[in-house]
Design a protein around this motif. Sequence first.
Motif, PDB file in Angstrom:
ATOM      1  N   GLY A   1     -13.179   2.172   5.946  1.00 40.13           N
ATOM      2  CA  GLY A   1     -13.895   3.291   5.325  1.00 40.13           C
ATOM      3  C   GLY A   1     -13.379   4.641   5.765  1.00 40.13           C
ATOM      4  O   GLY A   1     -13.172   5.536   4.944  1.00 40.13           O
ATOM      5  N   ASN A   2     -13.165   4.802   7.062  1.00 44.45           N
ATOM      6  CA  ASN A   2     -12.619   6.071   7.564  1.00 44.45           C
ATOM      7  C   ASN A   2     -11.209   6.319   7.047  1.00 44.45           C
ATOM      8  O   ASN A   2     -10.858   7.453   6.715  1.00 44.45           O
ATOM      9  N   LEU A   3     -10.409   5.255   6.987  1.00 43.91           N
ATOM     10  CA  LEU A   3      -9.037   5.408   6.513  1.00 43.91           C
ATOM     11  C   LEU A   3      -9.006   5.764   5.032  1.00 43.91           C
ATOM     12  O   LEU A   3      -8.232   6.637   4.614  1.00 43.91           O
ATOM     13  N   ILE A   4      -9.843   5.148   4.237  1.00 47.40           N
ATOM     14  CA  ILE A   4      -9.941   5.485   2.814  1.00 47.40           C
ATOM     15  C   ILE A   4     -10.289   6.961   2.656  1.00 47.40           C
ATOM     16  O   ILE A   4      -9.677   7.682   1.870  1.00 47.40           O
TER      17      ILE A   4
ATOM     18  N   GLY B   1      -5.191  14.022  -0.223  1.00 45.01           N
ATOM     19  CA  GLY B   1      -4.729  14.248  -1.590  1.00 45.01           C
ATOM     20  C   GLY B   1      -3.996  13.078  -2.230  1.00 45.01           C
ATOM     21  O   GLY B   1      -3.373  13.238  -3.281  1.00 45.01           O
ATOM     22  N   MET B   2      -4.078  11.907  -1.619  1.00 39.31           N
ATOM     23  CA  MET B   2      -3.402  10.739  -2.182  1.00 39.31           C
ATOM     24  C   MET B   2      -4.415   9.752  -2.756  1.00 39.31           C
ATOM     25  O   MET B   2      -5.579   9.749  -2.372  1.00 39.31           O
ATOM     26  N   LYS B   3      -3.941   8.915  -3.658  1.00 40.42           N
ATOM     27  CA  LYS B   3      -4.727   7.788  -4.129  1.00 40.42           C
ATOM     28  C   LYS B   3      -4.705   6.720  -3.040  1.00 40.42           C
ATOM     29  O   LYS B   3      -3.842   6.725  -2.168  1.00 40.42           O
ATOM     30  N   VAL B   4      -5.657   5.771  -3.141  1.00 38.49           N
ATOM     31  CA  VAL B   4      -5.810   4.737  -2.118  1.00 38.49           C
ATOM     32  C   VAL B   4      -5.546   3.358  -2.699  1.00 38.49           C
ATOM     33  O   VAL B   4      -6.141   2.968  -3.704  1.00 38.49           O
TER      34      VAL B   4
ATOM     35  N   ASN C   1     -14.911  -0.105  -5.030  1.00 37.51           N
ATOM     36  CA  ASN C   1     -15.340   1.080  -5.786  1.00 37.51           C
ATOM     37  C   ASN C   1     -14.874   2.387  -5.150  1.00 37.51           C
ATOM     38  O   ASN C   1     -15.094   3.456  -5.712  1.00 37.51           O
ATOM     39  N   GLN C   2     -14.233   2.296  -3.995  1.00 38.59           N
ATOM     40  CA  GLN C   2     -13.739   3.495  -3.311  1.00 38.59           C
ATOM     41  C   GLN C   2     -12.217   3.625  -3.375  1.00 38.59           C
ATOM     42  O   GLN C   2     -11.662   4.609  -2.894  1.00 38.59           O
ATOM     43  N   ILE C   3     -11.545   2.612  -3.928  1.00 35.66           N
ATOM     44  CA  ILE C   3     -10.089   2.614  -3.946  1.00 35.66           C
ATOM     45  C   ILE C   3      -9.572   2.742  -5.371  1.00 35.66           C
ATOM     46  O   ILE C   3     -10.315   2.565  -6.342  1.00 35.66           O
ATOM     47  N   ASP C   4      -8.284   3.040  -5.488  1.00 35.37           N
ATOM     48  CA  ASP C   4      -7.651   3.181  -6.800  1.00 35.37           C
ATOM     49  C   ASP C   4      -6.904   1.917  -7.213  1.00 35.37           C
ATOM     50  O   ASP C   4      -6.680   1.684  -8.398  1.00 35.37           O
ATOM     51  N   MET C   5      -6.506   1.125  -6.220  1.00 34.05           N
ATOM     52  CA  MET C   5      -5.707  -0.060  -6.512  1.00 34.05           C
ATOM     53  C   MET C   5      -5.939  -1.116  -5.441  1.00 34.05           C
ATOM     54  O   MET C   5      -6.050  -0.794  -4.262  1.00 34.05           O
ATOM     55  N   ALA C   6      -6.003  -2.381  -5.886  1.00 31.97           N
ATOM     56  CA  ALA C   6      -6.069  -3.522  -4.976  1.00 31.97           C
ATOM     57  C   ALA C   6      -4.736  -4.261  -5.073  1.00 31.97           C
ATOM     58  O   ALA C   6      -4.214  -4.477  -6.161  1.00 31.97           O
ATOM     59  N   LEU C   7      -4.212  -4.649  -3.922  1.00 40.83           N
ATOM     60  CA  LEU C   7      -2.938  -5.357  -3.861  1.00 40.83           C
ATOM     61  C   LEU C   7      -3.156  -6.721  -3.218  1.00 40.83           C
ATOM     62  O   LEU C   7      -3.610  -6.814  -2.078  1.00 40.83           O
ATOM     63  N   VAL C   8      -2.856  -7.767  -3.967  1.00 40.38           N
ATOM     64  CA  VAL C   8      -2.962  -9.134  -3.466  1.00 40.38           C
ATOM     65  C   VAL C   8      -1.553  -9.613  -3.126  1.00 40.38           C
ATOM     66  O   VAL C   8      -0.695  -9.696  -4.001  1.00 40.38           O
ATOM     67  N   MET C   9      -1.322  -9.891  -1.853  1.00 35.26           N
ATOM     68  CA  MET C   9      -0.016 -10.396  -1.434  1.00 35.26           C
ATOM     69  C   MET C   9       0.138 -11.842  -1.904  1.00 35.26           C
ATOM     70  O   MET C   9      -0.763 -12.660  -1.711  1.00 35.26           O
ATOM     71  N   THR C  10       1.286 -12.129  -2.495  1.00 35.39           N
ATOM     72  CA  THR C  10       1.573 -13.471  -2.979  1.00 35.39           C
ATOM     73  C   THR C  10       2.664 -14.138  -2.141  1.00 35.39           C
ATOM     74  O   THR C  10       3.266 -15.131  -2.550  1.00 35.39           O
ATOM     75  N   VAL C  11       2.919 -13.568  -0.978  1.00 33.08           N
ATOM     76  CA  VAL C  11       3.732 -14.149   0.101  1.00 33.08           C
ATOM     77  C   VAL C  11       3.139 -13.625   1.404  1.00 33.08           C
ATOM     78  O   VAL C  11       2.369 -12.675   1.393  1.00 33.08           O
ATOM     79  N   GLU C  12       3.536 -14.214   2.506  1.00 31.27           N
ATOM     80  CA  GLU C  12       3.144 -13.665   3.802  1.00 31.27           C
ATOM     81  C   GLU C  12       4.008 -12.441   4.087  1.00 31.27           C
ATOM     82  O   GLU C  12       5.232 -12.514   3.933  1.00 31.27           O
TER      83      GLU C  12
END
Length: 148
Positions: free
Chosen positions: A61-64, A71-74, A92-103
């Motif tokens: 939360g603090n990092l977001i 001034g950046m998107k999250v 609901n607080q971020i602009d994009m979710a990234l799902v890693m499909t490898v380690e």
Amino acid sequence: HFVPNITFGHPMVECLRKSIGQDPFFDMHMMVSRPEQWVKPMAAAGANQYTFHIEATTNPGNLIKEIKESGMKVGLAIKPGTTVEELAPWANQIDMALVMTVEPGFGGQKFMEDMMPKVSWLRSQFPSLDIEVDGGVGPDTIHKCAEV
């Protein structure tokens, strides 16, 4: 495994920004152990979006908040072993979710198709959220990502 330092850091971002202008969108996927330390330098260098791994911080939360105030998107990423429900409270607080499909951390790994249900779940729960996958995507696997 996250690393303490970065290779493609803010000096490179700053150089690219000066050379090619403001149009390209720079999304910084930070696979580092302390993502908080790079927010301000990346923002000053001209990054547009700062994507960090939820597993690499004790206070998402603090990092977001800090990323937004810079001034950046999250973007918020999860490793294959992390449940998608751990990302959900922040969706609901971020602009994009990234799902890693490898380690993270090793090139040439095989695409983990069993991560696609995470993408489907995110799409069903947060239809307007940008969702990305990272790792092992190529001509033989891109259709599996597009179908979700």
